[in-house]
Design an enzyme around this catalytic site. Sequence first.
Site, PDB file in Angstrom:
ATOM      1  N   ALA A 126       0.855  -1.193   0.000  1.00  0.00           N
ATOM      2  CA  ALA A 126       0.000   0.000   0.000  1.00  0.00           C
ATOM      3  C   ALA A 126       0.882   1.231   0.000  1.00  0.00           C
ATOM      4  O   ALA A 126       2.059   1.166   0.353  1.00  0.00           O
ATOM      5  CB  ALA A 126      -0.897   0.021   1.241  1.00  0.00           C
ATOM      6  N   THR A 133      -6.216  -0.967   8.347  1.00  0.00           N
ATOM      7  CA  THR A 133      -5.842  -0.017   9.396  1.00  0.00           C
ATOM      8  C   THR A 133      -7.041   0.409  10.229  1.00  0.00           C
ATOM      9  O   THR A 133      -8.188   0.390   9.740  1.00  0.00           O
ATOM     10  CB  THR A 133      -5.207   1.224   8.729  1.00  0.00           C
ATOM     11  OG1 THR A 133      -5.040   2.243   9.705  1.00  0.00           O
ATOM     12  CG2 THR A 133      -6.071   1.787   7.608  1.00  0.00           C
ATOM     13  N   ASP A 134      -6.759   0.886  11.453  1.00  0.00           N
ATOM     14  CA  ASP A 134      -7.830   1.456  12.283  1.00  0.00           C
ATOM     15  C   ASP A 134      -8.295   2.809  11.753  1.00  0.00           C
ATOM     16  O   ASP A 134      -9.370   3.296  12.134  1.00  0.00           O
ATOM     17  CB  ASP A 134      -7.377   1.590  13.750  1.00  0.00           C
ATOM     18  CG  ASP A 134      -6.136   2.450  13.953  1.00  0.00           C
ATOM     19  OD1 ASP A 134      -5.586   2.974  12.967  1.00  0.00           O
ATOM     20  OD2 ASP A 134      -5.715   2.601  15.128  1.00  0.00           O
ATOM     21  N   GLU A 135      -7.513   3.426  10.871  1.00  0.00           N
ATOM     22  CA  GLU A 135      -7.872   4.782  10.397  1.00  0.00           C
ATOM     23  C   GLU A 135      -9.169   4.791   9.601  1.00  0.00           C
ATOM     24  O   GLU A 135      -9.784   5.844   9.435  1.00  0.00           O
ATOM     25  CB  GLU A 135      -6.744   5.370   9.535  1.00  0.00           C
ATOM     26  CG  GLU A 135      -5.459   5.511  10.300  1.00  0.00           C
ATOM     27  CD  GLU A 135      -4.525   6.583   9.749  1.00  0.00           C
ATOM     28  OE1 GLU A 135      -4.968   7.419   8.937  1.00  0.00           O
ATOM     29  OE2 GLU A 135      -3.362   6.568  10.151  1.00  0.00           O
ATOM     30  N   TYR A 167      -5.560   8.831   2.447  1.00  0.00           N
ATOM     31  CA  TYR A 167      -5.019   7.492   2.759  1.00  0.00           C
ATOM     32  C   TYR A 167      -6.110   6.593   3.340  1.00  0.00           C
ATOM     33  O   TYR A 167      -6.356   5.495   2.843  1.00  0.00           O
ATOM     34  CB  TYR A 167      -3.848   7.598   3.748  1.00  0.00           C
ATOM     35  CG  TYR A 167      -3.521   6.291   4.431  1.00  0.00           C
ATOM     36  CD1 TYR A 167      -2.972   5.231   3.709  1.00  0.00           C
ATOM     37  CD2 TYR A 167      -3.803   6.077   5.791  1.00  0.00           C
ATOM     38  CE1 TYR A 167      -2.696   4.003   4.329  1.00  0.00           C
ATOM     39  CE2 TYR A 167      -3.536   4.871   6.418  1.00  0.00           C
ATOM     40  CZ  TYR A 167      -2.977   3.838   5.684  1.00  0.00           C
ATOM     41  OH  TYR A 167      -2.707   2.632   6.281  1.00  0.00           O
ATOM     42  N   LYS A 198      -7.887   3.134   1.899  1.00  0.00           N
ATOM     43  CA  LYS A 198      -7.867   1.837   2.593  1.00  0.00           C
ATOM     44  C   LYS A 198      -9.298   1.359   2.850  1.00  0.00           C
ATOM     45  O   LYS A 198      -9.590   0.163   2.736  1.00  0.00           O
ATOM     46  CB  LYS A 198      -7.102   1.952   3.919  1.00  0.00           C
ATOM     47  CG  LYS A 198      -5.608   2.135   3.783  1.00  0.00           C
ATOM     48  CD  LYS A 198      -4.868   0.960   3.154  1.00  0.00           C
ATOM     49  CE  LYS A 198      -4.843  -0.269   4.010  1.00  0.00           C
ATOM     50  NZ  LYS A 198      -3.958  -1.334   3.420  1.00  0.00           N
TER      51      LYS A 198
HETATM   52  P1  NAD Z   1       5.238   0.760   3.965  1.00  0.00           P
HETATM   53  O1  NAD Z   1       4.907   2.045   3.278  1.00  0.00           O
HETATM   54  O2  NAD Z   1       6.396   0.732   4.896  1.00  0.00           O
HETATM   55  O3  NAD Z   1       5.486  -0.374   2.881  1.00  0.00           O
HETATM   56  C1  NAD Z   1       4.653  -0.550   1.773  1.00  0.00           C
HETATM   57  C2  NAD Z   1       5.330  -1.526   0.818  1.00  0.00           C
HETATM   58  O4  NAD Z   1       4.447  -1.729  -0.292  1.00  0.00           O
HETATM   59  C3  NAD Z   1       6.651  -1.010   0.257  1.00  0.00           C
HETATM   60  O5  NAD Z   1       7.630  -2.020   0.278  1.00  0.00           O
HETATM   61  C4  NAD Z   1       6.300  -0.609  -1.180  1.00  0.00           C
HETATM   62  O6  NAD Z   1       7.387  -0.744  -2.077  1.00  0.00           O
HETATM   63  C5  NAD Z   1       5.183  -1.606  -1.500  1.00  0.00           C
HETATM   64  N1  NAD Z   1       4.275  -1.110  -2.545  1.00  0.00           N
HETATM   65  C6  NAD Z   1       3.694   0.115  -2.624  1.00  0.00           C
HETATM   66  N2  NAD Z   1       2.945   0.203  -3.732  1.00  0.00           N
HETATM   67  C7  NAD Z   1       3.018  -1.007  -4.352  1.00  0.00           C
HETATM   68  C8  NAD Z   1       2.437  -1.550  -5.525  1.00  0.00           C
HETATM   69  N3  NAD Z   1       1.616  -0.831  -6.314  1.00  0.00           N
HETATM   70  N4  NAD Z   1       2.732  -2.836  -5.852  1.00  0.00           N
HETATM   71  C9  NAD Z   1       3.558  -3.566  -5.076  1.00  0.00           C
HETATM   72  N5  NAD Z   1       4.147  -3.110  -3.971  1.00  0.00           N
HETATM   73  C10 NAD Z   1       3.874  -1.840  -3.601  1.00  0.00           C
HETATM   74  O7  NAD Z   1       3.898   0.315   4.689  1.00  0.00           O
HETATM   75  P2  NAD Z   1       3.710  -0.417   6.090  1.00  0.00           P
HETATM   76  O8  NAD Z   1       3.737   0.591   7.164  1.00  0.00           O
HETATM   77  O9  NAD Z   1       4.605  -1.589   6.134  1.00  0.00           O
HETATM   78  O10 NAD Z   1       2.185  -0.899   5.945  1.00  0.00           O
HETATM   79  C11 NAD Z   1       1.876  -2.169   5.390  1.00  0.00           C
HETATM   80  C12 NAD Z   1       0.379  -2.357   5.379  1.00  0.00           C
HETATM   81  O11 NAD Z   1      -0.128  -2.262   6.705  1.00  0.00           O
HETATM   82  C13 NAD Z   1      -0.355  -1.278   4.578  1.00  0.00           C
HETATM   83  O12 NAD Z   1      -1.420  -1.901   3.906  1.00  0.00           O
HETATM   84  C14 NAD Z   1      -0.879  -0.314   5.641  1.00  0.00           C
HETATM   85  O13 NAD Z   1      -2.049   0.323   5.202  1.00  0.00           O
HETATM   86  C15 NAD Z   1      -1.147  -1.273   6.784  1.00  0.00           C
HETATM   87  N6  NAD Z   1      -1.055  -0.700   8.126  1.00  0.00           N
HETATM   88  C16 NAD Z   1       0.065  -0.022   8.521  1.00  0.00           C
HETATM   89  C17 NAD Z   1       0.163   0.451   9.831  1.00  0.00           C
HETATM   90  C18 NAD Z   1       1.384   1.188  10.320  1.00  0.00           C
HETATM   91  O14 NAD Z   1       1.366   1.689  11.449  1.00  0.00           O
HETATM   92  N7  NAD Z   1       2.469   1.265   9.561  1.00  0.00           N
HETATM   93  C19 NAD Z   1      -0.897   0.245  10.726  1.00  0.00           C
HETATM   94  C20 NAD Z   1      -2.036  -0.428  10.259  1.00  0.00           C
HETATM   95  C21 NAD Z   1      -2.097  -0.921   8.978  1.00  0.00           C
HETATM   96  O1  DAU Z   2      -3.303   4.010  12.732  1.00  0.00           O
HETATM   97  C1  DAU Z   2      -2.647   3.220  11.787  1.00  0.00           C
HETATM   98  C2  DAU Z   2      -1.891   4.098  10.840  1.00  0.00           C
HETATM   99  O2  DAU Z   2      -0.757   4.579  11.553  1.00  0.00           O
HETATM  100  C3  DAU Z   2      -1.467   3.389   9.570  1.00  0.00           C
HETATM  101  O3  DAU Z   2      -2.603   2.995   8.859  1.00  0.00           O
HETATM  102  C4  DAU Z   2      -0.597   4.304   8.700  1.00  0.00           C
HETATM  103  O4  DAU Z   2      -0.125   3.585   7.580  1.00  0.00           O
HETATM  104  C5  DAU Z   2       0.580   4.777   9.532  1.00  0.00           C
HETATM  105  O5  DAU Z   2       1.369   5.669   8.792  1.00  0.00           O
HETATM  106  C6  DAU Z   2       0.099   5.426  10.820  1.00  0.00           C
HETATM  107  O6  DAU Z   2      -0.582   6.685  10.549  1.00  0.00           O
HETATM  108  P1  DAU Z   2      -0.383   7.989  11.470  1.00  0.00           P
HETATM  109  O7  DAU Z   2      -0.728   9.166  10.670  1.00  0.00           O
HETATM  110  O8  DAU Z   2      -1.057   7.810  12.776  1.00  0.00           O
HETATM  111  O9  DAU Z   2       1.208   7.864  11.733  1.00  0.00           O
HETATM  112  P2  DAU Z   2       2.367   8.959  11.728  1.00  0.00           P
HETATM  113  O10 DAU Z   2       3.591   8.294  12.266  1.00  0.00           O
HETATM  114  O11 DAU Z   2       2.486   9.679  10.430  1.00  0.00           O
HETATM  115  O12 DAU Z   2       1.857  10.007  12.813  1.00  0.00           O
HETATM  116  C7  DAU Z   2       1.598   9.602  14.149  1.00  0.00           C
HETATM  117  C8  DAU Z   2       1.043  10.812  14.882  1.00  0.00           C
HETATM  118  O13 DAU Z   2       2.111  11.780  15.018  1.00  0.00           O
HETATM  119  C9  DAU Z   2      -0.062  11.532  14.137  1.00  0.00           C
HETATM  120  O14 DAU Z   2      -0.996  12.043  15.075  1.00  0.00           O
HETATM  121  C10 DAU Z   2       0.643  12.700  13.431  1.00  0.00           C
HETATM  122  C11 DAU Z   2       1.782  13.013  14.387  1.00  0.00           C
HETATM  123  N1  DAU Z   2       3.023  13.536  13.749  1.00  0.00           N
HETATM  124  C12 DAU Z   2       3.548  12.842  12.706  1.00  0.00           C
HETATM  125  C13 DAU Z   2       4.705  13.294  12.086  1.00  0.00           C
HETATM  126  C14 DAU Z   2       5.282  12.540  10.916  1.00  0.00           C
HETATM  127  C15 DAU Z   2       3.624  14.681  14.254  1.00  0.00           C
HETATM  128  O15 DAU Z   2       3.143  15.285  15.234  1.00  0.00           O
HETATM  129  N2  DAU Z   2       4.767  15.116  13.645  1.00  0.00           N
HETATM  130  C16 DAU Z   2       5.319  14.484  12.557  1.00  0.00           C
HETATM  131  O16 DAU Z   2       6.347  14.965  12.040  1.00  0.00           O
END
Ligand code: NAD
Ligand code: DAU
Length: 352
Positions: free
Chosen positions: A82, A133-135, A159, A163
């Site tokens: 994603a 995601t919870d979002e 985003y 999702k």
């Molecule tokens: P990330 O951005 O670190 O990694 C995404 C990966 O997907 C990368 O390796 C990228 O190259 C690949 N990718 C992107 N577009 C693509 C495409 N079109 N085809 C094939 N590969 C592609 O993301 P993450 O944080 O590891 O999140 C993984 C999954 O978990 C996502 O679906 C995200 O929505 C979900 N998620 C993330 C979090 C979080 O806190 N990071 C929380 C809840 C859910």
């Molecule tokens: O809740 C799950 C989600 O968590 C996933 O689905 C997303 O892929 C993942 O990126 C994450 O989203 P958030 O927006 O919550 O994560 P982020 O780390 O970008 O930000 C966490 C919190 O911190 C949010 O309230 C925004 C704030 N923030 C973020 C950045 C990058 C700041 O205050 N300063 C910053 O520079």
Amino acid sequence: MILITGGAGFIGGNFVLDWLADPTAESVVNLDKLTYAGNLATLEALEGDPRHTFVRGDIGDQQLVTDSLKTHQPRAIVHFAAESHVDRSIHGPAEFVHTNIVGTFNLLECARTYWNALDESKKAGFRFHHVSTDEVYGSLSASDPAFTETHPYEPNSPYSASKAASDHLVRAWFHTYGLPVITSNCSNNYGPYHFPEKLIPLVILNALGNKPLPIYGDGQQVRDWLYVGDHCAAIREVLAKGKLGETYNIGGWNEKTNIDVVKTICTILDELRPRADGKSYAEQITFVKDRPGHDRRYAIDASKLKRELGWRPAETFDTGIRKTVRWYLDNPAWVEGIVSGSYRDWLQKQYS
Ligand code: NAD
Ligand code: DAU
């Protein structure tokens, strides 16, 4: 054999490493486009391991996905790929529609064709696990109960809207075509190999680089933090024992305000890598303009997962964040590979 999408990213990469840490585990085909967020350095330990096959490509490429399924005959797909960063979705939503919606649609269609042609026993065992995601549930007030699986969908960012759309497609492919799907909706992950555009790794690296620690708005937004190893363990449970067509919320029972998270990181760094001038890293905290449409609070009620599958997280925030800070201190080569590239352009665009 299982097929992972997005296995060079943060969570997918951790999942592949955890999965293959078990010598008896099935092999993995890892399909990843290697966008800015994909990083093969995360998978370095698997070099030469015949159980890991990397395929570079887009989940939206019908021919490539069809061929990969035909060649490798996976018994499950775990779909992580994603566009994942909310701030990037605000600057440019098109890629989020392309990958998260159209890409997931293509994957579902290719999986459906593949699954329909399997013999009956393989068909019954097949799984399509969609990682979400919870979002998608929107934002909570301070007194609202945590999100359960039946909470209405109210996404607020490009985003989370993309999702949410993908979750609806997955659900429809179950009800209409019988494709054996399971969806999990997870809270904020943190841990090793986290791309430093996200709050926790950004703050660790900015602190060490003597840069400002940017807090959006008043810093009172709440996230429910889950150590990535716990998320991987939960997905393995759901894949093995989850009920078809169901969704499972995965969370850490660790609600924290952003400002508290940042202060905790500063305190750990003060202890492990004190600043040369003897002052605290907290001096670098800087309040900046808020994120548009910034969700105030996320909190996951993960009791269904505990009740039905017996899962709960092993890490508390205190143990997980300490491990995470140590990992960034101990892995400068991995960090350097990222911060020397296009990441610098992103920092300029977002924070200048
Ligand atoms: P990330 O951005 O670190 O990694 C995404 C990966 O997907 C990368 O390796 C990228 O190259 C690949 N990718 C992107 N577009 C693509 C495409 N079109 N085809 C094939 N590969 C592609 O993301 P993450 O944080 O590891 O999140 C993984 C999954 O978990 C996502 O679906 C995200 O929505 C979900 N998620 C993330 C979090 C979080 O806190 N990071 C929380 C809840 C859910
Ligand atoms: O809740 C799950 C989600 O968590 C996933 O689905 C997303 O892929 C993942 O990126 C994450 O989203 P958030 O927006 O919550 O994560 P982020 O780390 O970008 O930000 C966490 C919190 O911190 C949010 O309230 C925004 C704030 N923030 C973020 C950045 C990058 C700041 O205050 N300063 C910053 O520079």
